[in-house]
Design an enzyme around this catalytic site. Structure first.
Site, mmCIF file in Angstrom:
data_model
loop_
_atom_site.group_PDB
_atom_site.id
_atom_site.type_symbol
_atom_site.label_atom_id
_atom_site.label_comp_id
_atom_site.label_asym_id
_atom_site.label_seq_id
_atom_site.Cartn_x
_atom_site.Cartn_y
_atom_site.Cartn_z
ATOM 1 N N LYS A 38 -55.419 3.760 -38.592
ATOM 2 C CA LYS A 38 -54.083 3.202 -38.352
ATOM 3 C C LYS A 38 -53.009 4.136 -38.898
ATOM 4 O O LYS A 38 -52.881 4.309 -40.110
ATOM 5 C CB LYS A 38 -53.932 1.844 -39.032
ATOM 6 C CG LYS A 38 -52.681 1.115 -38.528
ATOM 7 C CD LYS A 38 -52.163 0.083 -39.476
ATOM 8 C CE LYS A 38 -51.157 0.621 -40.447
ATOM 9 N NZ LYS A 38 -49.894 1.082 -39.850
ATOM 10 N N GLU B 198 -55.286 6.767 -52.388
ATOM 11 C CA GLU B 198 -54.375 7.856 -52.776
ATOM 12 C C GLU B 198 -52.993 7.236 -52.824
ATOM 13 O O GLU B 198 -52.436 6.889 -51.783
ATOM 14 C CB GLU B 198 -54.396 8.995 -51.746
ATOM 15 C CG GLU B 198 -55.725 9.710 -51.588
ATOM 16 C CD GLU B 198 -56.110 10.575 -52.778
ATOM 17 O OE1 GLU B 198 -55.327 10.659 -53.753
ATOM 18 O OE2 GLU B 198 -57.213 11.140 -52.742
ATOM 19 N N CYS C 5 -46.295 12.683 -52.317
ATOM 20 C CA CYS C 5 -46.803 12.050 -53.546
ATOM 21 C C CYS C 5 -46.996 13.087 -54.647
ATOM 22 O O CYS C 5 -47.064 12.740 -55.817
ATOM 23 C CB CYS C 5 -48.083 11.288 -53.255
ATOM 24 S SG CYS C 5 -49.211 12.173 -52.205
ATOM 25 N N GLU D 266 -40.957 6.301 -58.597
ATOM 26 C CA GLU D 266 -41.153 7.250 -57.506
ATOM 27 C C GLU D 266 -40.069 7.019 -56.458
ATOM 28 O O GLU D 266 -40.069 6.013 -55.760
ATOM 29 C CB GLU D 266 -42.537 7.057 -56.870
ATOM 30 C CG GLU D 266 -42.828 8.099 -55.818
ATOM 31 C CD GLU D 266 -44.191 7.928 -55.168
ATOM 32 O OE1 GLU D 266 -44.592 6.785 -54.885
ATOM 33 O OE2 GLU D 266 -44.859 8.954 -54.929
HETATM 34 P P1 NAP Z 1 -46.948 1.550 -47.644
HETATM 35 O O1 NAP Z 1 -46.188 0.315 -47.343
HETATM 36 O O2 NAP Z 1 -47.914 1.532 -48.737
HETATM 37 O O3 NAP Z 1 -47.664 1.981 -46.258
HETATM 38 C C1 NAP Z 1 -48.724 2.905 -46.159
HETATM 39 C C2 NAP Z 1 -49.627 2.494 -45.001
HETATM 40 O O4 NAP Z 1 -50.195 1.213 -45.287
HETATM 41 C C3 NAP Z 1 -48.905 2.332 -43.670
HETATM 42 O O5 NAP Z 1 -49.773 2.693 -42.615
HETATM 43 C C4 NAP Z 1 -48.629 0.838 -43.623
HETATM 44 O O6 NAP Z 1 -48.455 0.349 -42.334
HETATM 45 C C5 NAP Z 1 -49.897 0.309 -44.242
HETATM 46 N N1 NAP Z 1 -49.771 -1.046 -44.795
HETATM 47 C C6 NAP Z 1 -48.641 -1.651 -45.241
HETATM 48 N N2 NAP Z 1 -48.935 -2.903 -45.663
HETATM 49 C C7 NAP Z 1 -50.261 -3.085 -45.471
HETATM 50 C C8 NAP Z 1 -51.147 -4.173 -45.713
HETATM 51 N N3 NAP Z 1 -50.735 -5.338 -46.236
HETATM 52 N N4 NAP Z 1 -52.460 -4.035 -45.408
HETATM 53 C C9 NAP Z 1 -52.905 -2.870 -44.901
HETATM 54 N N5 NAP Z 1 -52.110 -1.809 -44.638
HETATM 55 C C10 NAP Z 1 -50.803 -1.918 -44.930
HETATM 56 O O7 NAP Z 1 -45.962 2.716 -47.909
HETATM 57 P P2 NAP Z 1 -44.560 2.921 -47.187
HETATM 58 O O8 NAP Z 1 -43.867 1.612 -46.972
HETATM 59 O O9 NAP Z 1 -44.792 3.753 -46.007
HETATM 60 O O10 NAP Z 1 -43.806 3.710 -48.304
HETATM 61 C C11 NAP Z 1 -43.332 3.035 -49.466
HETATM 62 C C12 NAP Z 1 -43.491 3.876 -50.687
HETATM 63 O O11 NAP Z 1 -44.877 4.206 -50.871
HETATM 64 C C13 NAP Z 1 -42.826 5.233 -50.618
HETATM 65 O O12 NAP Z 1 -41.475 5.173 -50.866
HETATM 66 C C14 NAP Z 1 -43.621 5.955 -51.662
HETATM 67 O O13 NAP Z 1 -43.188 5.645 -52.943
HETATM 68 C C15 NAP Z 1 -45.006 5.453 -51.477
HETATM 69 N N6 NAP Z 1 -45.824 6.317 -50.614
HETATM 70 C C16 NAP Z 1 -46.751 7.128 -51.172
HETATM 71 C C17 NAP Z 1 -47.514 7.948 -50.360
HETATM 72 C C18 NAP Z 1 -48.539 8.859 -50.885
HETATM 73 O O14 NAP Z 1 -48.877 9.813 -50.228
HETATM 74 N N7 NAP Z 1 -49.108 8.608 -52.024
HETATM 75 C C19 NAP Z 1 -47.323 7.961 -48.997
HETATM 76 C C20 NAP Z 1 -46.371 7.122 -48.443
HETATM 77 C C21 NAP Z 1 -45.653 6.292 -49.268
HETATM 78 P P3 NAP Z 1 -46.956 0.169 -41.729
HETATM 79 O O15 NAP Z 1 -46.426 1.550 -41.539
HETATM 80 O O16 NAP Z 1 -47.151 -0.511 -40.453
HETATM 81 O O17 NAP Z 1 -46.195 -0.627 -42.753
#
Ligand code: NAP
Ligand code: MG
Length: 454
Positions: free
Chosen positions: A154, A229, A263, A355
């Site tokens: 996904k 991660e 990250c 972050e």
């Molecule tokens: P996120 O909400 O954790 O989303 C990451 C992935 O998980 C996306 O594919 C998202 O899908 C999916 N997801 C969201 N809710 C889920 C659930 N309940 N069950 C299963 N999968 C789910 O991260 P984000 O909203 O994109 O970013 C928010 C913050 O996360 C950033 O500002 C940053 O601090 C952190 N982040 C860290 C990394 C890293 O590489 N470590 C990467 C991205 C973000 P959808 O796109 O459809 O919501």
């Protein structure tokens, strides 16, 4: 089925409409993947390896197309996006060596012969964030497929295009239907189903610590394997004995690359007091030379942020902070934010502890090595970090003292496909990439053959 509009973050224009997979569609794909597993796992190792190499070759032939797609969908600079597509090729090629080298062991025992087998898990669900849509997808699917698993993947809702194209290229390479299925959809629908569906035997998740914790808790229900991660708030420590000019010149890319949406971004800069003023003067020059602009241009060092909502979140941190100096960025449409350096009033300031995931660098000073290590470790995160020093003893001592999975001395390099990557503490669980990643996609089976009556 619902539709999502994919937006170019540099222009705020809709570039494509994508159908989102719903719960029924997800279940059907998982069941197809479970059926495909029965043939994929039994394919001759040399044939599985050959198909992966062909896939890598096709990715290689499509690097410009994939890179342009990422520039348009995620606002990555063309230089970065080209590297990212090349990383997918490299990762698939690297793990193509696995099927023929997935060794078990023969362990000496009494009364017989004992052999272990590395067996695939079944269907693996990979959940990818928007910040590095291509590499993070490949770090999950390549070792998983190599070990004989099938994959449902996904992409993030806002950045599905390159993953969808990679799925097409896998089919074109001859990888059978159902072995790698890309399912654009919502995290709360498709991603959640990977957690709850019993046929998915492992979830690989990259994203926020908050969602990662929920995934881990959900997987516990079925004692499901999980690799996480998560976030980072990584320290870049500059000691007074370092090459100050080199450290200052490298600092902007260490934090602002990919507009800070990384990250591993070194968003906390710790500078030894004795060189603080000289360092900050050199840093200001370096930041003013860090080009935020049209991501299609080879001259740009960073592009826009991924969405308007994310830009607002980054801006809120800077509004509440003390800005030392900032670079420039385009105005007009698109989700632009300039590279910005802030000086927090204390070590508990939100810009220094949370972050931000944007182009914001928080700088503090320190006086002793012990103090630098204590500040660097004073966080729930532990993903990466850098230290700059000419003293080899100190480099080794401090590297061993920092609680983080990926450190670099006199550089900001975190990721190589041949070396392990992952976090300490709340930055994650497990390691991706490197020679051992495939262990996370296999079960060890132990078989004892009796050679004498007991
Ligand atoms: P996120 O909400 O954790 O989303 C990451 C992935 O998980 C996306 O594919 C998202 O899908 C999916 N997801 C969201 N809710 C889920 C659930 N309940 N069950 C299963 N999968 C789910 O991260 P984000 O909203 O994109 O970013 C928010 C913050 O996360 C950033 O500002 C940053 O601090 C952190 N982040 C860290 C990394 C890293 O590489 N470590 C990467 C991205 C973000 P959808 O796109 O459809 O919501
Ligand atoms: Mg989210």
């Amino acid at each position: 089925m619902s539709i999502t509009q994919v937006i170019n973050p540099a222009t705020a224009e809709v570039i494509r409409e994508v159908e989102l997979v719903d719960r029924e569609g997800t279940d059907a794909a998982i069941e197809r993947a479970a059926r495909a597993f029965e043939t994929w796992r039994h394919l001759a190792p040399a044939d599985r390896a050959r198909l992966l190499r062909r896939f890598a070759d096709l990715v290689d032939a499509h690097i410009p197309e994939l890179a342009e797609l990422e520039v348009a969908n995620a606002g990555h600079t063309i230089g970065n996006a080209t590297w990212e597509a090349g990383n997918v090729r490299d990762v698939v090629e690297y793990y193509a060596a696995v099927p023929e080298r997935l060794f078990g062991r023969q362990i000496p025992v009494d009364g017989g012969v004992n052999i272990t087998f590395a067996e695939p898990l079944g269907v693996v669900g990979v959940i990818v964030p928007w910040n590095f849509p291509m590499p993070i997808a490949a770090w999950g699917f390549a070792p998983a497929l190599a070990a004989g698993n099938t994959v449902v993947l996904k992409p993030a809702e806002v950045t599905p295009l390159t993953a969808m194209r990679l799925g097409e290229l896998a089919l074109e390479a001859g990888i059978p239907e159902g072995v790698l299925t890309v399912l654009p959809g919502k995290g709360s629908v498709v991603g959640d189903r990977f957690v709850t569906h019993p046929l998915v035997r492992k979830v690989v998740f990259t994203g926020s610590t908050e969602v990662g914790k929920r995934i881990m808790a959900g997987c516990a229900e079925q004692v499901k394997n999980v690799t996480l991660e998560l976030g980072g708030k990584n320290a870049n420590i500059v000691f007074a004995d370092a090459d100050i000019a080199a450290a200052a010149a490298a600092a902007p890319a260490g934090v602002f690359d990919n507009a800070g949406q990384d990250c591993c971004s070194r968003s906390r800069l710790l500078v030894e007091s004795a060189v603080y003023d000289d360092f900050m003067a050199a840093l200001e020059t370096a930041v003013s030379g860090f080009v935020c602009g049209d991501p299609r241009s080879a001259e740009s060092d960073m592009g826009p942020l991924v969405t308007a909502a994310h830009r607002d979140s980054v801006a809120a941190y800077v509004d509440a902070a003390e800005v030392a100096f900032a670079g420039t960025c385009p105005t007009g449409p698109g989700f632009w934010f300039p590279p910005t350096v802030v000086t927090p009033p204390g070590l508990d300031a939100p810009d220094f502890t949370e972050e931000i995931f944007g182009p914001v660098l928080s700088v503090v000073r320190f006086d002793t090595e012990a103090q630098a290590v204590a500040i660097a470790n004073d966080t729930e995160y532990g993903l990466s970090g850098s230290l700059w020093t000419r003293d080899l003893d100190r480099a080794l001592r401090v590297s061993r003292s920092i609680e983080a999975g990926n450190l670099s001395v006199n550089s900001h390099s975190s990721v190589r496909y041949a070396t392990p990557f992952g976090g300490y503490k709340q930055s994650g669980l497990g390691r991706e990439l490197g020679p051992d990643a495939v262990d996370a996609f296999t079960e060890t089976k132990n078989v004892f053959f009796a050679t004498q009556a007991i």
